[in-house]
Write a protein that holds these residues in place. Structure first.
Motif, PDB file in Angstrom:
ATOM      1  N   GLU A 185      -5.388   1.435   2.187  1.00 19.14           N
ATOM      2  CA  GLU A 185      -6.725   1.701   2.151  1.00 19.14           C
ATOM      3  C   GLU A 185      -7.154   2.696   2.873  1.00 19.14           C
ATOM      4  N   ARG A 186      -8.250   3.717   2.414  1.00 19.66           N
ATOM      5  CA  ARG A 186      -8.886   4.671   3.343  1.00 19.66           C
ATOM      6  C   ARG A 186      -9.883   4.374   4.227  1.00 19.66           C
ATOM      7  N   ILE A 187      -9.612   4.189   5.427  1.00 15.60           N
ATOM      8  CA  ILE A 187     -10.372   3.807   6.258  1.00 15.60           C
ATOM      9  C   ILE A 187     -11.461   4.546   7.040  1.00 15.60           C
TER      10      ILE A 187
ATOM     11  N   VAL B 286      -1.937   0.901   5.727  1.00 11.95           N
ATOM     12  CA  VAL B 286      -0.921  -0.004   4.615  1.00 11.95           C
ATOM     13  C   VAL B 286      -1.324  -1.451   4.400  1.00 11.95           C
ATOM     14  N   LEU B 287      -1.699  -1.760   3.450  1.00  8.57           N
ATOM     15  CA  LEU B 287      -2.044  -3.179   2.827  1.00  8.57           C
ATOM     16  C   LEU B 287      -0.946  -3.955   2.288  1.00  8.57           C
ATOM     17  N   TYR B 288      -0.230  -3.097   1.570  1.00  9.18           N
ATOM     18  CA  TYR B 288       0.705  -3.984   0.691  1.00  9.18           C
ATOM     19  C   TYR B 288       1.875  -3.169   0.723  1.00  9.18           C
ATOM     20  N   ASN B 289       3.283  -3.508   1.249  1.00  5.69           N
ATOM     21  CA  ASN B 289       4.296  -2.907   1.030  1.00  5.69           C
ATOM     22  C   ASN B 289       5.558  -3.777   1.055  1.00  5.69           C
ATOM     23  N   LYS B 290       6.149  -3.988  -0.029  1.00  8.09           N
ATOM     24  CA  LYS B 290       7.419  -4.879  -0.203  1.00  8.09           C
ATOM     25  C   LYS B 290       8.639  -4.036  -0.826  1.00  8.09           C
ATOM     26  N   SER B 291       8.379  -2.578  -0.539  1.00  6.26           N
ATOM     27  CA  SER B 291       9.280  -1.618  -1.012  1.00  6.26           C
ATOM     28  C   SER B 291      10.077  -1.073  -0.146  1.00  6.26           C
ATOM     29  N   GLN B 292      11.334  -0.582  -0.226  1.00  2.00           N
ATOM     30  CA  GLN B 292      12.143   0.078   0.706  1.00  2.00           C
ATOM     31  C   GLN B 292      11.826   1.746   0.776  1.00  2.00           C
TER      32      GLN B 292
ATOM     33  N   GLN C 141     -15.764  -2.481  -4.837  1.00  2.00           N
ATOM     34  CA  GLN C 141     -16.586  -3.059  -3.914  1.00  2.00           C
ATOM     35  C   GLN C 141     -16.689  -2.439  -2.420  1.00  2.00           C
ATOM     36  N   GLY C 142     -17.054  -1.230  -2.785  1.00  2.00           N
ATOM     37  CA  GLY C 142     -17.459  -0.364  -1.658  1.00  2.00           C
ATOM     38  C   GLY C 142     -16.136   0.124  -0.885  1.00  2.00           C
ATOM     39  N   LYS C 143     -14.877  -0.086  -1.280  1.00  3.29           N
ATOM     40  CA  LYS C 143     -13.708   0.249  -0.496  1.00  3.29           C
ATOM     41  C   LYS C 143     -12.862   1.002  -1.188  1.00  3.29           C
ATOM     42  N   CYS C 144     -12.258   1.951  -0.536  1.00  5.13           N
ATOM     43  CA  CYS C 144     -11.331   2.834  -1.359  1.00  5.13           C
ATOM     44  C   CYS C 144      -9.795   2.765  -1.243  1.00  5.13           C
ATOM     45  N   TYR C 145      -9.403   2.675  -2.232  1.00  2.00           N
ATOM     46  CA  TYR C 145      -7.874   2.184  -2.363  1.00  2.00           C
ATOM     47  C   TYR C 145      -7.077   3.626  -2.857  1.00  2.00           C
ATOM     48  N   LEU C 146      -5.907   3.619  -2.479  1.00  2.00           N
ATOM     49  CA  LEU C 146      -4.811   4.310  -3.056  1.00  2.00           C
ATOM     50  C   LEU C 146      -3.524   3.647  -3.337  1.00  2.00           C
ATOM     51  N   VAL C 147      -2.991   3.449  -4.720  1.00  2.00           N
ATOM     52  CA  VAL C 147      -1.846   2.813  -4.989  1.00  2.00           C
ATOM     53  C   VAL C 147      -1.031   3.764  -5.500  1.00  2.00           C
ATOM     54  N   VAL C 148       0.291   3.817  -5.055  1.00  2.00           N
ATOM     55  CA  VAL C 148       1.450   4.806  -5.371  1.00  2.00           C
ATOM     56  C   VAL C 148       2.641   3.607  -6.090  1.00  2.00           C
ATOM     57  N   HIS C 149       2.922   3.759  -7.249  1.00  2.00           N
ATOM     58  CA  HIS C 149       3.925   2.897  -7.887  1.00  2.00           C
ATOM     59  C   HIS C 149       5.116   3.814  -8.229  1.00  2.00           C
TER      60      HIS C 149
ATOM     61  N   GLN D   8      -5.893  -9.296  -1.674  1.00  2.00           N
ATOM     62  CA  GLN D   8      -6.026 -10.079  -3.119  1.00  2.00           C
ATOM     63  C   GLN D   8      -6.384  -9.021  -4.115  1.00  2.00           C
ATOM     64  N   GLN D   9      -7.519  -8.465  -3.804  1.00  2.00           N
ATOM     65  CA  GLN D   9      -8.262  -7.579  -4.536  1.00  2.00           C
ATOM     66  C   GLN D   9      -7.535  -6.394  -4.890  1.00  2.00           C
ATOM     67  N   PRO D  10      -6.756  -5.776  -4.069  1.00  2.00           N
ATOM     68  CA  PRO D  10      -6.240  -4.577  -4.362  1.00  2.00           C
ATOM     69  C   PRO D  10      -4.755  -4.847  -5.328  1.00  2.00           C
ATOM     70  N   VAL D  11      -4.213  -6.096  -4.705  1.00  2.00           N
ATOM     71  CA  VAL D  11      -2.951  -6.396  -5.629  1.00  2.00           C
ATOM     72  C   VAL D  11      -3.382  -6.805  -7.090  1.00  2.00           C
ATOM     73  N   LEU D  12      -4.265  -7.540  -7.402  1.00  2.00           N
ATOM     74  CA  LEU D  12      -4.753  -7.770  -8.719  1.00  2.00           C
ATOM     75  C   LEU D  12      -5.199  -6.391  -9.405  1.00  2.00           C
ATOM     76  N   GLN D  13      -5.845  -5.425  -8.590  1.00  2.00           N
ATOM     77  CA  GLN D  13      -5.972  -4.162  -9.343  1.00  2.00           C
ATOM     78  C   GLN D  13      -4.790  -3.598  -9.468  1.00  2.00           C
ATOM     79  N   ALA D  14      -3.854  -3.622  -8.623  1.00  4.28           N
ATOM     80  CA  ALA D  14      -2.570  -2.829  -8.874  1.00  4.28           C
ATOM     81  C   ALA D  14      -1.777  -3.558 -10.261  1.00  4.28           C
ATOM     82  N   LEU D  15      -2.038  -4.815 -10.249  1.00  8.09           N
ATOM     83  CA  LEU D  15      -1.439  -5.218 -11.416  1.00  8.09           C
ATOM     84  C   LEU D  15      -1.991  -5.041 -12.723  1.00  8.09           C
ATOM     85  N   GLU D  16      -3.156  -4.787 -12.723  1.00 16.84           N
ATOM     86  CA  GLU D  16      -3.991  -4.138 -13.837  1.00 16.84           C
ATOM     87  C   GLU D  16      -3.130  -2.560 -14.464  1.00 16.84           C
TER      88      GLU D  16
END
Length: 723
Positions: free
Chosen positions: A18-20, A27-33, A100-108, A159-167
């Motif tokens: 998330e860009r603050i 980092v909001l979500y990271n289960k990767s190595q 919802q007014g928040k800025c996210y970056l997802v790297v797959h 929850q929201q960024p995870v669902l967005q990433a799933l999309e």
């Protein structure tokens, strides 16, 4: 919904940031190595700033910044790029979005998807081999799903960024309730039919289930037994080409093995099928084995039926194959399947068709030696001999590089044309039901389809429902069988033996329901109940002024339950029971089949203070190697060896020699010895003479209900400390 499920299925192999502020990210979500390798600055502090460790990502951030600064909901993609770190190559793709007014970056991390796309542009042979890997991957992951669903992550922070990433995933995913009603699906699922000229009349999930039901005879068996399934579905759209899908359907169960959800994942493999059509051999034959594939086999089966000559349809499944893949990897697994297919062909006659119809599944159309249309006992004997030859040949060891030795078995189901059916779909359905029955036996074997088999299958389903109800209604109780210190005749232990007392008062012994519980996974909640009840009874015995050790059997499935250790520890603490009063019994087969897991579990139990015994010793894979390496306290000599000690037995007899050898071996390894099934004074005297320490059996006491056991315990000894 538990996000770890999607992560394990490679649907969320990503990092969410998330860009603050303009130059700060969290980092909001990271289960990767791989994040620490790509962006080491993210590890040192939170929030962090990018330090130009990825030129490609920094370049994308310029475009992303324009989107974020605009504060309008939307999304942009980076496209695929590569990063090389520590001799590893990563295929990455980023997405920036505002929600919802928040800025996210997802790297797959899309290495797997990238490789799959590359393969579809190559020769169809490579594509087909990767298709086999798809089947193996889902089969491997299924074991993880059950345990993950017991550990729901209730955090709602991401929850929201995870669902967005799933999309963003390319794999279509649907989550269905136990009645197969859609709970949620992702955009990739809908996009399977997004072509403007294709119109479908049903929701995508309903359509796929309808295709499964129409195209695969095993549909009813899969759904009624809540089994996983992986396969291909064809959707026709005349006069156009239609579509092909690779589909996986898995039940997600709770700790009581009741279905919580059905997970349906699907990918469009139409392009793969288009490539296959360019090569007729690849269209009809399996690449790995060169045998006819499922589609060609089906055509030949219908052709064979049209000739109206009797034959047996054999459905074959490889036993223990998953174990080989886990121990030696998929390359060895592929080589084994290839070699096994050659062995099948050596037994089959020239006019008998052998096909590979699934990952570990084969089918054979077996010819009979006569022309008439009625079957006789001689025909069944011919089929039995043929299958026994298949089993004998395929049971011989397979040897590969680096001294790898593999052993497998075969489960075979047989349906007869025209006696059982004169319809191809029904024959496949009946043969599938027969092999499902054969797979219940731990040994290789053959099951013929019959009305009796159908009745048994229905009875099994009814028994499973009753067993589930017994778990929820707690219809079980523990009987205790004393274990005696032979020298003092005092009770020092008791083995906990489960009984099922149905609502009507009928008492069902374990041999009538434990095998079913093992097959269905219900042994997990039943096993937990046994452990909890054993701890409770130990507390009651302790309150009465006595201390004995309670011995509890562990099943193979329980050993694989990663929550088992914490559960045992929690129950001991709840009842204020010393761990030294609990002993766990395992069979030799469990030790061999799941060695790494067993070693880890037993080591932790030993540290806690729980003791371990090996049950039925001498009947399995008896090996000094695991006895020396594993933390084992006692060996239980199987009752079959004790029963062989008759009036004529002497120390020189083979039966007596085995007992003496086990006692001597246990003593050399500083282990205790318990003799099971002691029924005569002669057997007891033999054990005393040869310094066996402990015994149990009808000579001392049958298994007793708890109240009767307590009375027996009081008559045996006065309140005292642990022997």
């Amino acid at each position: 919904m538990d996000t770890s499920l999607f992560h394990a299925l490679n649907l969320l192999d990503c990092v969410i940031l998330e860009r603050i502020s303009e130059n700060k990210f969290e980092v909001l979500y990271n289960k990767s190595q791989w994040l620490d390798l790509i962006l080491p600055e993210s590890k040192s502090s939170q929030p962090f700033s990018f330090q130009q460790n990825s030129i490609y990502l920094e370049d994308f951030l310029i475009d992303a910044g324009e989107l974020w600064d605009g504060q309008k909901e939307g999304k942009i993609d980076s496209g695929i790029w590569s990063e090389k770190r520590a001799e590893q190559t990563f295929r990455l793709e980023a997405a920036a979005f505002v929600k919802q007014g928040k800025c996210y970056l997802v790297v797959h991390n899309i290495k797997q998807q990238f490789e799959e796309k590359q393969q579809t542009l190559q020769i169809a042979r490579e594509v087909l081999i990767s298709s086999d890997k798809f089947v193996e991957q889902h089969d491997f992951l299924h074991a993880k799903i059950d345990s993950m669903m017991q550990q729901i992550d209730n955090s709602k922070t991401i929850q929201q960024p995870v669902l967005q990433a799933l999309e963003q995933t390319d794999l279509g995913v649907a989550i269905l309730d136990p009645k197969l009603q859609l709970i949620t699906g992702n955009p990739a699922l809908e996009s399977l039919f997004s072509d403007s000229h294709i119109k479908i009349q049903l929701p995508v999930d309903k359509l796929l289930l309808e295709l499964f039901k129409k195209q695969y005879p095993e549909y009813e068996r899969v759904m009624s037994t809540c089994s996983p399934w992986v396969g291909e579905l064809c959707w026709l759209n005349p006069p156009e080409q239609g579509k092909w899908f690779k589909v996986a359907i898995y039940p997600i169960k709770d700790e009581n093995q009741s279905v919580l959800y059905w997970l349906l994942s699907v990918s469009d493999v139409t392009q793969v099928k288009f490539l296959l059509k360019r090569n007729e051999k690849l269209t009809h034959f399996d690449v790995l084995t060169d045998l006819p594939n499922r589609q060609y086999f089906w055509q030949q089966l219908e052709s064979k039926i049209s000739h109206n000559r009797p034959f047996y349809l054999l459905y074959i499944d490889i036993k223990y194959f998953k174990r080989i893949n886990e121990l030696h990897g998929h390359l060895v697994g592929d080589r084994l399947i290839k070699e096994l297919s050659k062995r099948l062909n050596t037994i089959a006659r020239v006019n008998e068709l052998v096909a590979r119809i699934g990952g570990t599944e084969f089918a054979i159309i077996m010819e009979l030696d006569h022309m008439h249309t009625q079957f006789s006992t001689e025909d069944q004997a011919q089929c039995t001999k043929f299958v026994n030859d298949l089993i004998s040949t395929c049971s011989l060891p397979f040897y590969f590089d680096s001294n790898i030795k593999c052993n497998v078995g075969l489960s075979v189901g047989a349906a007869a044309f025209p006696t059982d059916s004169n319809n191809a779909e029904e024959l496949m359905k009946y043969a599938d039901l027969a092999v499902f029955t054969a797979k219940k036996d731990t040994k290789s074997g053959l099951a013929f389809y019959s009305k009796k088999l159908v009745d048994a299958s229905l009875k099994r389903i009814e028994m499973e429902d009753s067993l589930r109800n017994a778990i929820s209604e707690q219809e079980f109780e523990l009987f205790l069988q004393p274990i005696i210190n032979i020298a003092s005749n005092k009770i020092v232990k008791a083995e906990a033996l489960i009984r099922w007392r149905r609502a009507d008062g009928q008492l069902i012994p374990p041999d009538q329901f434990i095998p079913l519980a093992e097959q269905t996974g219900l042994i997990i909640p039943i096993g937990k109940w046994i452990i909890a009840e054993a701890c409770r009874l130990l507390a009651v015995i302790q309150q009465q002024g006595y201390e004995i050790i309670m011995s509890v059997n562990l099943s193979p499935r329980q050993v694989s339950d990663r929550q088992l250790f914490d559960f045992i520890k929690t129950k001991l603490n709840k009842e204020s029971i010393s761990p030294k009063l609990l002993e766990l019994e395992l069979t030799e087969g469990v030790l061999i089949d799941n060695y790494e897991r067993v070693h880890y579990l037993l080591s932790k139990l030993r540290q806690l203070g729980v003791s371990v015994s090996i049950d039925d010793f001498g009947t399995g894979y008896s090996s000094l190697a695991y006895l020396q390496k594993l933390p084992i306290d006692h060996i239980k000599i199987d009752r079959s060896f004790i029963m062989s000690l008759t009036n004529n037995a002497t120390n020189g007899d083979s039966e007596a020699a085995i007992v003496l050898a086990v006692i001597a071996m246990a003593k050399s390894l500083n282990m205790g010895v318990i003799a099971e099934g002691v029924e005569t004074l002669l057997q007891k005297d033999f054990l005393i003479e040869n310094k066996c320490q402990f015994a149990q059996g009808y000579l001392f006491s049958r298994p007793l209900p708890f109240e009767e056991f307590c009375v027996h315990l009081k008559s045996n000894q006065t309140p005292t400390e642990l022997h």
